[in-house]
Design a protein around this motif. Structure first.
Motif: not given
Lengths: 395, 325
Positions: B26-27, B29-31, B261-262, B265-266, B273, B276-277, B280-281, B292
C-alpha cells in the motif's frame, strides 16, 4: 402483528423523501449548490429575527427597477454588479431612498461592480474613507428602490445583494454557500456511495460465499482464512491509505469501500450454502448430472436472495458511515459535495471559531437519519424473510 | 492435535504477516514522489539520488521488502520524510496516549454495557430495555465523529468545561499530580464520547444473550432450588455470559481501533491515529506505514489476549479437537 406493510414504516417514507430530494432537490434552489449566495456564516433565517436578512434583486430591461422594503439596521455589505454583454451609454444605476433622495451608484457598463466597502466607491459617494458604505446607503427604514435610469438600449442583468447575516433554511458556510443546497446535493453522494458500494460488496461476497460453501476443499479454507484475516485488521487505516493512493474520486471511493466490506456477506452465504448443499433436492440435481454452475445459479442463488436483500440493506449504513468518515478526514474529492465533506469543512473552518453550529447539524443529522432509515428497512426485510425475528429493536 | 494456544498464536502471526505485506504494498504505491516533499525541485540530480539512497528508495523492491520486514519487527521505522526525525521517536510518545484512550473507553463501555444489558434482560419491557434497544440501534447508525463534534461544540466551545484540543495544555502544568490531572481532563471528553457511542452495542448484545440464558433450564432449576436471584445471576447466568462476551470484544476490536483514529483526529489528540492521518495526507511513507503497523499490532495483540482469555473462561474451546473455534 403490527406494522407489517411497507407503507406503514417511517423508514420507507423517509427513504422515498430523501430519494426524491436527491433526484429533484436541485430545482428547489435557484443557484447551483457551490455558488456564493450570501455572507459567510450567515445564520438560518429563523434564528435571529433582529438581524437583517439577505436580500437579492435582479434588474432586467423588462423590469428595470426593484423595490426593497427594509426595516432593519444596516446590512454588512451592499453589492451591485452588472452582468452585460456590452456597455449601455447614457444609462445609470440609481438608488432611491425612502425620502426620495437619489444616489447615483454607477454608469451602466459591462462588468461594472460596486461594493459598499470599496474605497473608490465611498469617495464617489462623498463619504470619508472609514465610513460604512452600506450603512450610509441604507440609513433609514422604508422602501428603497434600485433602478436603471436614462435613455438608450441595454441588455443584461443588474444584480443587487444586501448581505444581512441571515440566509435560507440552514444559513451559509465559510464560503457563503447555501447549506440547505449543499445538504440536498450531499444526499445524492451518500445514497450513491452507500448503495453502489454495498451492491458491489454483496455481489463479491455472494460469489465467494457460494463458491466456498459449495465447492469446499482448499478454496473454502483459503477464502474463509482470508475473511478471518481481513475482519481482524482495523479497516479505517487501510481505507485511508487506499483513498490516498487511488485518488479521491467518487468511484475510487466506492471501489475501496466494496473491496473491504464483502466479508460478512461471504460468511452468511457460505453458511447457508453449506446447509443447502446436502439437502435431498440438490443431491438429486447432482445425481441427474446437473452442472455445478447451473445448480449454483438456478437453485442456490435464488434460495439466498431474500436473505441477501436484508443483509444488503443492513450493509448500506456501514458504507455510508465509512464514506462520511473518509470525507470527514479530508480524504475525498474537495469538488464533490458530500455530507462527510461538509462536516470536514465545519470542523476545519468555523464551527468552533465562528460558533456556526448550523454548519454541523444538517449533514450530521442527515447521515444519522439516513442510516437509521436503512437499518429499519433492513430489519423490516429481515422480518419478512424470517418471521421469528419479529419484536426486536426499532420494530 | 495442535494445542489451542499454538493455533491462536499462529493465526495472530499470520495476520501480522498479512499486515506487513499490505502495508508494504500500500504505502509503496502512494502517489507523489516522496523525495519531492523534502527536496527542492531545484536540487541537483546527484543530491536527489543521494537522498533516495539515504531513504533506501533506490534498491530493488524485494530487498526493500526484506529490509522493511526486518526494521518493522525491530521497531526501527526509519526517518520521517516530513519532520526529519526518527519515526520511532515520534511514535514512542504517541503509543501510550492511544493505548490509554482505547483501554479506558473499551473498559468503561464494556462495564456499562454489560450492566445495562443484564438489567434490561431482567426487567423485560421496561424503560431500561427500551433505552438499550435504542442505544444499540443508534450506535450502529450515528456517525461517531458527528457526535463527538457536537460534544466539543457544547462542552468545549459553548460551555468551556473541557479543552477544545490536544492531549495536554500548552504549556503543560508542572508537577506529577497536576500533569496527570491535566491529562485526564483532556482525555475525559474523548473517552466519554467513545463510551456513549460504544455502550449501546454492548448492552444490546448482552441483553439478547441474557434473555436467552435466563430462559434456559438450568436457570429455572437454580431458581427452583430457591437460590437468591443475586446468586442465580452471578453464579449461573454470568458464567454463561462471559465466553460470548469475549467473542464480541474480539470482533469489535478492529472497529474500535478504527474509531480511535477518528476520535484522535476530532479531538486533536497526540496519538498514533492522528499521526497516521497526517502522514497519509503528507505522503510520508515511513510514518504512515509505521503507524498503520502499530495500529494493526495493537489490534492483533489485544485480539490474541482476549482469545487466550476465551480459552481460560471456556474449557470447551481449549479441549476441542480439529479446526475452528
Amino acid at each position: 402483528m403490527r406494522r407489517r406493510t411497507l407503507t406503514r414504516r417511517w423508514s420507507f417514507w423517509c427513504l422515498v423523501l430523501l430519494a426524491a430530494l436527491a433526484l429533484f432537490g436541485g430545482r428547489l434552489f435557484s443557484a447551483p449548490p457551490d455558488a456564493e449566495v450570501a455572507a459567510p456564516f450567515s445564520k438560518p433565517f429563523w434564528l435571529d429575527r433582529s438581524l437583517p436578512p439577505t436580500v437579492t434583486a435582479d434588474l432586467t430591461p423588462d423590469a428595470p427597477s426593484a423595490e426593497i422594503p427594509w426595516s432593519w439596521g444596516a446590512p454588512s455589505r451592499f453589492f451591485v454588479a452588472a452582468d452585460m454583454v456590452a456597455d449601455a451609454p447614457g444609462r445609470t444605476i440609481l438608488w432611491t431612498k425612502p425620502g426620495g433622495r437619489t444616489v447615483e451608484i454607477a454608469p451602466l457598463k459591462k462588468g461594472v461592480e460596486r461594493d459598499g466597502r470599496d474605497m473608490a466607491f465611498k469617495r464617489a459617494l462623498g463619504l470619508p474613507p472609514f465610513a460604512d458604505g452600506a450603512a450610509s446607503l441604507l440609513d433609514e427604514r422604508g422602501t428603497y428602490r434600485l433602478s436603471v435610469d436614462g435613455q438608450g438600449p441595454w441588455e443584461g442583468t443588474v444584480r443587487l445583494r444586501l448581505d444581512g447575516g441571515r440566509w435560507g433554511l440552514f444559513g451559509t458556510d465559510q464560503r457563503g454557500r447555501d447549506i440547505a443546497a449543499l445538504f440536498v446535493a450531499g444526499i445524492r453522494v451518500s445514497l450513491l456511495v452507500g448503495i453502489m458500494a454495498t451492491l458491489i460488496a454483496t455481489a463479491l461476497g455472494t460469489t465467494v460465499g457460494l463458491a466456498a460453501g459449495y465447492l469446499g476443499g482448499w478454496f473454502d479454507s483459503a477464502a474463509m482464512r482470508l475473511v478471518d484475516l481481513l475482519l481482524s485488521i482495523p479497516m479505517l487505516p487501510i481505507l485511508m491509505a487506499l483513498a490516498a493512493i487511488w485518488g479521491k474520486g467518487l468511484w475510487q471511493l466506492v471501489l475501496i469501500l466494496s473491496i473491504f466490506s464483502w466479508m460478512g456477506t461471504a460468511r452468511t452465504v457460505r453458511a447457508m450454502t453449506l446447509s443447502l448443499r446436502d439437502t435431498a433436492y440438490i443431491e438429486d440435481l447432482r445425481g441427474i448430472g446437473a452442472p455445478t454452475a447451473y445448480i449454483l445459479r438456478r437453485h442456490l442463488l435464488p434460495e439466498t436472495l431474500p436473505l441477501l436483500l436484508a443483509t444488503m440493506t443492513l450493509g448500506v449504513p456501514g458504507a455510508i458511515l465509512s464514506e462520511a468518515g473518509l470525507s470527514f478526514l479530508g480524504l475525498s474529492d474537495p469538488r464533490v459535495i458530500s455530507w462527510g465533506r461538509m462536516l470536514h469543512e465545519a470542523q476545519t473552518f468555523g464551527t468552533f471559531t465562528a460558533g456556526a453550529w448550523w454548519m454541523l447539524l444538517p449533514p450530521g443529522l442527515g447521515i444519522a437519519v439516513l442510516c437509521l432509515a436503512f437499518l429499519d428497512m433492513g430489519k423490516y426485510l429481515e422480518e419478512r424473510t424470517d418471521p421469528r425475528l419479529r419484536g426486536g429493536a426499532l420494530s | 492435535m495442535r494445542s489451542y494456544w499454538a493455533r491462536r498464536v499462529g493465526s495472530s502471526v499470520l495476520i501480522l504477516a498479512l499486515v506487513l505485506v499490505l502495508n508494504f504494498v500500500l504505502f509503496r504505491m502512494m502517489p507523489g514522489d516522496p523525495v519531492a516533499s523534502i527536496v527542492d525541485p531545484k536540487f541537483s540530480p546527484e543530491a536527489k539520488a543521494r537522498l533516495m539512497e539515504v531513504y533506501g528508495l533506490d534498491k530493488p523492491m524485494l530487498t526493500q521488502f526484506a529490509l522493511y520486514v526486518k526494521s518493522s519487527l525491530s521497531f526501527d521505522f526509519g526517518i520521517s520524510f516530513l519532520t526529519g526525525r526518527p519515526v520511532a521517536d515520534e511514535l514512542r510518545s504517541r503509543v501510550p496516549n492511544t493505548v490509554a484512550l482505547l483501554g479506558s473507553s473499551l473498559l468503561l463501555s464494556a462495564l456499562l454495557g454489560t450492566w445495562l444489558g443484564i438489567q434490561a434482560a431482567r426487567k423485560r419491557g421496561g424503560a431500561l430495555e427500551r433505552l438499550v434497544l435504542w442505544g444499540g440501534a443508534l450506535s450502529y447508525s450515528f456517525p461517531s465523529f458527528f457526535f463527538q463534534l457536537m460534544l466539543l461544540m457544547v462542552f468545549a466551545a459553548a460551555i468551556p468545561i473541557f479543552p477544545l484540543r490536544g492531549s495536554l495544555s500548552v504549556p503543560p502544568p508542572l508537577g506529577g499530580a497536576a500533569l496527570f490531572l491535566d491529562y485526564v481532563w483532556h482525555l475525559a471528553l474523548p473517552v466519554l464520547s467513545q463510551v456513549l457511542l460504544g455502550f449501546g452495542g454492548w448492552a444490546l448484545y448482552v441483553r439478547n444473550l441474557m434473555v436467552k440464558i435466563l430462559g434456559e433450564d438450568f436457570i429455572l432449576m437454580a431458581r427452583g432450588r430457591g437460590l437468591p436471584e443475586r446468586r442465580v445471576l452471578r453464579g449461573h447466568a454470568f458464567r454463561m455470559l462471559l465466553p460470548p462476551l469475549l467473542t464480541i470484544l474480539l470482533l469489535s476490536l478492529p472497529g474500535v481501533v478504527s474509531g480511535a483514529v477518528l476520535t484522535e483526529t476530532v479531538f486533536s489528540l497526540h496519538g498514533v491515529g492522528r499521526f497516521l492521518m497526517e502522514a497519509v495526507t503528507g505522503h510520508d511513507y515511513p510514518a504512515a506505514g509505521a503507524s498503520f503497523f502499530l495500529l494493526a499490532l495493537l489490534t492483533v495483540a489485544s485480539t490474541l489476549a482476549s482469545d487466550l482469555l476465551y480459552g481460560v473462561t471456556d474449557p470447551r474451546v481449549r479441549l476441542e479437537r480439529g479446526r475452528g473455534r
